[in-house]
Design an enzyme around this catalytic site. Sequence first.
Site, PDB file in Angstrom:
ATOM      1  N   LYS A   1       0.865  -1.170   0.000  1.00 50.66           N
ATOM      2  CA  LYS A   1       0.000   0.000   0.000  1.00 50.66           C
ATOM      3  C   LYS A   1       0.902   1.220   0.000  1.00 50.66           C
ATOM      4  CE  LYS A   1      -3.664   2.498   2.315  1.00 50.66           C
ATOM      5  NZ  LYS A   1      -4.871   2.463   3.131  1.00 50.66           N
TER       6      LYS A   1
ATOM      7  N   ASP B   1     -13.895   5.483   8.530  1.00 51.16           N
ATOM      8  CA  ASP B   1     -14.113   5.530   7.074  1.00 51.16           C
ATOM      9  C   ASP B   1     -14.677   4.182   6.631  1.00 51.16           C
ATOM     10  OD1 ASP B   1     -14.203   6.472   4.477  1.00 51.16           O
ATOM     11  OD2 ASP B   1     -12.084   6.131   4.067  1.00 51.16           O
TER      12      ASP B   1
END
Length: 297
Positions: A124, A230
């Site tokens: 990532k 989120d």
Amino acid sequence: MPIALRGARLLKDLSKNDIRILNMIETLLKKGEYAPVDKIVTYSGFRQKDVELILSKIHKLKLIRRWTGQFVGYTLSFAGFDALSLNVLYEKKLVYGVGRERGVGKESDIYYAVDFEDKEVMLKINRTGRASFQKIKRKRDFLKDKFQYSIFSMAEIASKREYKILSDLQNENLPIPKLIGYNRHIIVMDIIDGIELVNAQYLKKPIKTLEKIIEFNKILYQKHQIIHADLTEFNILYDEEKDKIAIIDFPQAVSTDHPNALYLLRRDLTHLLDYFGKKWYISTDEVESVIDYIIGN
Ligand SMILES: Nc1ncnc2c1ncn2[C@@H]1O[C@H](COP(=O)(O)OP(=O)(O)O)[C@@H](O)[C@H]1O
Ligand SMILES: [Mg+2]
């Protein structure tokens, strides 16, 4: 490293000295917008001529950007920053090579990679600041080829934050990515099978899936004092074969004593219940009672 990610592909062409100069530029960028050539020379202890050769090589490879003003200076490009990080991950024997892109998230690029045992892992690569950089660039033309180190440090801070949060959750057998390591703005983790919930066409038992997500949030809240903040159908992965979920994407997670904690929890849960209602026709309890369940009132 044979691949699509430029910073990784170029790594094989870089000598130790090239990396050293790249590193030096990064260090100098903490003090100013550009690393002046004379400082790079002094700090490196190399001869001016050798430094200039290296700078010209890595500039051609687009790992750095040149600026000419009162002095000649350099800043890193995203590829240069990626190369620095991947070099460390390689030296630490965590990442052997980088493969194809898995996707582009809101604030990161996700790549397949392999470790030294030939096992596939996930990278990532945080790009926080990329969007704001492009906005600035569009607005102010004279900034066209100026990169600010703050962009890299923003990405680095976000990655570090995510790594820290995930590492505190590792020993629990929670449905989250397993960490392998990190450096600068890149996190190495295991690959989770499945697709983003938003792309799922079929859930075996939607209500059970929702319950699992709520349970996860309860553990997160009660045992770890964390709120995801989120929690959308983009950050929940669903493995159809095993009928399993996993929750990802933690840099924005907050502690339960954060001033907006309850607001963020309510926002997460409102969105989640709304999504399950609309897409999977699940009617649930009121958000408030789910929140009470999570926080344990
Ligand atoms: N460990 C992982 N295993 C499998 N897919 C992943 C993993 N991490 C991220 N992804 C994929 O990459 C996408 C973006 O990752 P995410 O962590 O959500 O970053 P962003 O902040 O950019 O949204 C995810 O929606 C998911 O499809
Ligand atoms: Mg995401």
